[in-house]
Design a protein around this motif. Structure first.
Motif, mmCIF file in Angstrom:
data_model
loop_
_atom_site.group_PDB
_atom_site.id
_atom_site.type_symbol
_atom_site.label_atom_id
_atom_site.label_comp_id
_atom_site.label_asym_id
_atom_site.label_seq_id
_atom_site.Cartn_x
_atom_site.Cartn_y
_atom_site.Cartn_z
ATOM 1 N N VAL A 18 0.860 -1.173 0.000
ATOM 2 C CA VAL A 18 0.000 0.000 0.000
ATOM 3 C C VAL A 18 0.897 1.224 0.000
ATOM 4 N N THR A 19 0.720 2.111 -0.936
ATOM 5 C CA THR A 19 1.511 3.342 -0.985
ATOM 6 C C THR A 19 0.589 4.537 -1.065
ATOM 7 N N GLY A 20 1.093 5.656 -0.611
ATOM 8 C CA GLY A 20 0.292 6.869 -0.636
ATOM 9 C C GLY A 20 0.753 7.850 -1.688
ATOM 10 N N LYS A 21 1.502 7.343 -2.703
ATOM 11 C CA LYS A 21 1.997 8.196 -3.782
ATOM 12 C C LYS A 21 2.705 9.420 -3.210
ATOM 13 N N GLY A 22 3.668 9.173 -2.338
ATOM 14 C CA GLY A 22 4.429 10.259 -1.727
ATOM 15 C C GLY A 22 3.914 10.684 -0.376
ATOM 16 N N LYS A 23 2.687 10.352 -0.067
ATOM 17 C CA LYS A 23 2.123 10.696 1.234
ATOM 18 C C LYS A 23 2.519 9.651 2.269
ATOM 19 N N PRO A 24 2.611 10.040 3.528
ATOM 20 C CA PRO A 24 2.894 9.046 4.564
ATOM 21 C C PRO A 24 1.735 8.070 4.708
ATOM 22 N N VAL A 25 2.059 6.828 5.002
ATOM 23 C CA VAL A 25 1.039 5.811 5.262
ATOM 24 C C VAL A 25 0.747 5.813 6.761
ATOM 25 N N ILE A 26 -0.519 6.010 7.108
ATOM 26 C CA ILE A 26 -0.928 6.116 8.512
ATOM 27 C C ILE A 26 -1.922 5.010 8.827
ATOM 28 N N LEU A 27 -1.540 4.133 9.742
ATOM 29 C CA LEU A 27 -2.428 3.074 10.219
ATOM 30 C C LEU A 27 -3.219 3.593 11.407
ATOM 31 N N ILE A 28 -4.533 3.374 11.382
ATOM 32 C CA ILE A 28 -5.400 3.793 12.491
ATOM 33 C C ILE A 28 -6.107 2.575 13.058
ATOM 34 N N THR A 29 -6.102 2.464 14.389
ATOM 35 C CA THR A 29 -6.773 1.375 15.080
ATOM 36 C C THR A 29 -7.390 1.915 16.363
ATOM 37 N N ASN A 30 -7.977 1.036 17.167
ATOM 38 C CA ASN A 30 -8.539 1.456 18.462
ATOM 39 C C ASN A 30 -8.857 0.224 19.296
ATOM 40 N N ASP A 31 -9.535 0.421 20.420
ATOM 41 C CA ASP A 31 -9.999 -0.735 21.201
ATOM 42 C C ASP A 31 -11.503 -0.712 21.435
ATOM 43 N N ASP A 32 -12.185 0.333 20.979
ATOM 44 C CA ASP A 32 -13.631 0.430 21.156
ATOM 45 C C ASP A 32 -14.415 -0.199 20.004
ATOM 46 N N GLY A 33 -13.720 -0.611 18.957
ATOM 47 C CA GLY A 33 -14.388 -1.222 17.813
ATOM 48 C C GLY A 33 -14.409 -0.310 16.607
ATOM 49 N N VAL A 34 -14.474 -0.931 15.441
ATOM 50 C CA VAL A 34 -14.309 -0.208 14.176
ATOM 51 C C VAL A 34 -15.441 0.784 13.897
ATOM 52 N N THR A 35 -16.588 0.622 14.558
ATOM 53 C CA THR A 35 -17.717 1.533 14.322
ATOM 54 C C THR A 35 -17.870 2.582 15.421
ATOM 55 N N ALA A 36 -16.940 2.641 16.369
ATOM 56 C CA ALA A 36 -17.050 3.595 17.482
ATOM 57 C C ALA A 36 -16.899 5.032 16.992
ATOM 58 N N PRO A 37 -17.638 5.969 17.580
ATOM 59 C CA PRO A 37 -17.499 7.377 17.182
ATOM 60 C C PRO A 37 -16.071 7.905 17.308
ATOM 61 N N GLY A 38 -15.308 7.425 18.293
ATOM 62 C CA GLY A 38 -13.955 7.923 18.499
ATOM 63 C C GLY A 38 -13.042 7.683 17.312
ATOM 64 N N ILE A 39 -13.082 6.482 16.740
ATOM 65 C CA ILE A 39 -12.200 6.195 15.615
ATOM 66 C C ILE A 39 -12.668 6.937 14.369
#
Length: 274
Positions: A18-39
């Motif tokens: 996975v590349t961002g065509k020059g942009k930094p690659v940013i992985l995002i995760t959490n512990d409240d679940g993928v549908t939580a408002p926080g993420i």
């Protein structure tokens, strides 16, 4: 007599990255679940700052600490929770999410890993138990600079304006500062609107903990069970701690580390225990 040229051996093709065509690659995760408002708010805050990929638990995993799954299979399911942003729900823990993201989704280490925004505080001793922070720590173990973000509000309708503003600010600084590859930031945001927050303070972790109690109850079948409760007590009266900063309207940022060695005691023992 002419010598026959050797045909160069073909290099094995690497797995697609996975590349961002020059942009930094940013992985995002959490512990409240993928549908939580926080993420969702964290993605919204930084979505234009790089190639964003989300890998997060398919259900709440609060309090899991640095747990990993070893007793049953892990699964990844692609989801459309974030529009055109690539996202996956994982059946495992927050730490599992980071491991799988690097090995099976990105096929490379991202430039940053962000975890959160957690619903509830992860200041002081909470960093030990937090799935949010354990995901960030796991990334740092893998040489990926990371940050965990937490909002001091458990409500599903919490105001995330301050969290979005300061998450973006921290990520901007991380992208423009030469950081050690094992950097981990623990960022907590007070439950205030963005324009009421006084600013960002670099802090130390307070010595504070829960004085716990287990309430004894009985289920409808008469079997005894226990329910954990407790009161949060701050033993650290310093004005340079995360607990003080949050109580006084500031965002706290604590640089943390996964090396748990007590170097002061180590030096003493090397002299005393010869």
């Amino acid at each position: 007599m002419a010598t026959k040229k050797k045909t160069p051996a073909k290099k094995k093709s690497a797995a697609p990255k996975v590349t961002g065509k020059g942009k930094p690659v940013i992985l995002i995760t959490n512990d409240d679940g993928v549908t939580a408002p926080g993420i969702m708010n964290l993605v919204e805050a930084v979505k234009d700052m790089g190639k964003i990929v989300v890998v997060a638990p398919d259900k709440p995993q609060s309090g899991m600490g640095h747990a990993i799954t070893i007793g049953h299979p892990l699964r990844l399911q692609k989801v459309n929770t974030f529009g055109d942003i690539e996202a996956y729900a994982c059946t495992g823990t927050p730490v599992d999410c980071v491991k799988l993201a690097v090995d099976k989704v990105l096929h490379r280490k991202p430039d940053l890993c962000l975890s959160g925004v957690n619903h509830g505080a992860n200041h002081s001793i909470n960093v030990i138990y937090s799935g949010t922070m354990s995901a960030a720590v796991e990334a740092a173990i893998e040489s990926i600079p990371s940050a965990g973000f937490s909002l001091l509000d458990y409500s599903i309708d919490a105001d995330f304006s301050g969290a979005r503003k300061y998450a973006r600010m921290v990520v901007e600084k991380m992208l423009t500062t030469k950081l050690d590859k094992h950097t981990v930031f623990n960022v907590n945001i007070p439950a205030l609107p963005a324009d009421h927050i006084k600013g960002l303070k670099i802090c130390k972790q307070a010595y504070a903990k829960y004085e716990e109690d287990f309430i004894t109850r009985q289920d409808p079948h008469g079997r005894v069970y226990y329910w954990l409760t407790g009161e949060f007590v701050n033993f650290d009266k310093g004005r340079d701690t995360d607990v003080w900063a949050l109580a006084n309207g500031y965002v706290s940022l604590v640089p943390v580390q996964f090396d748990l060695t007590n170097y002061v005691l180590k030096s003493k023992l090397e002299k005393l225990w010869k």
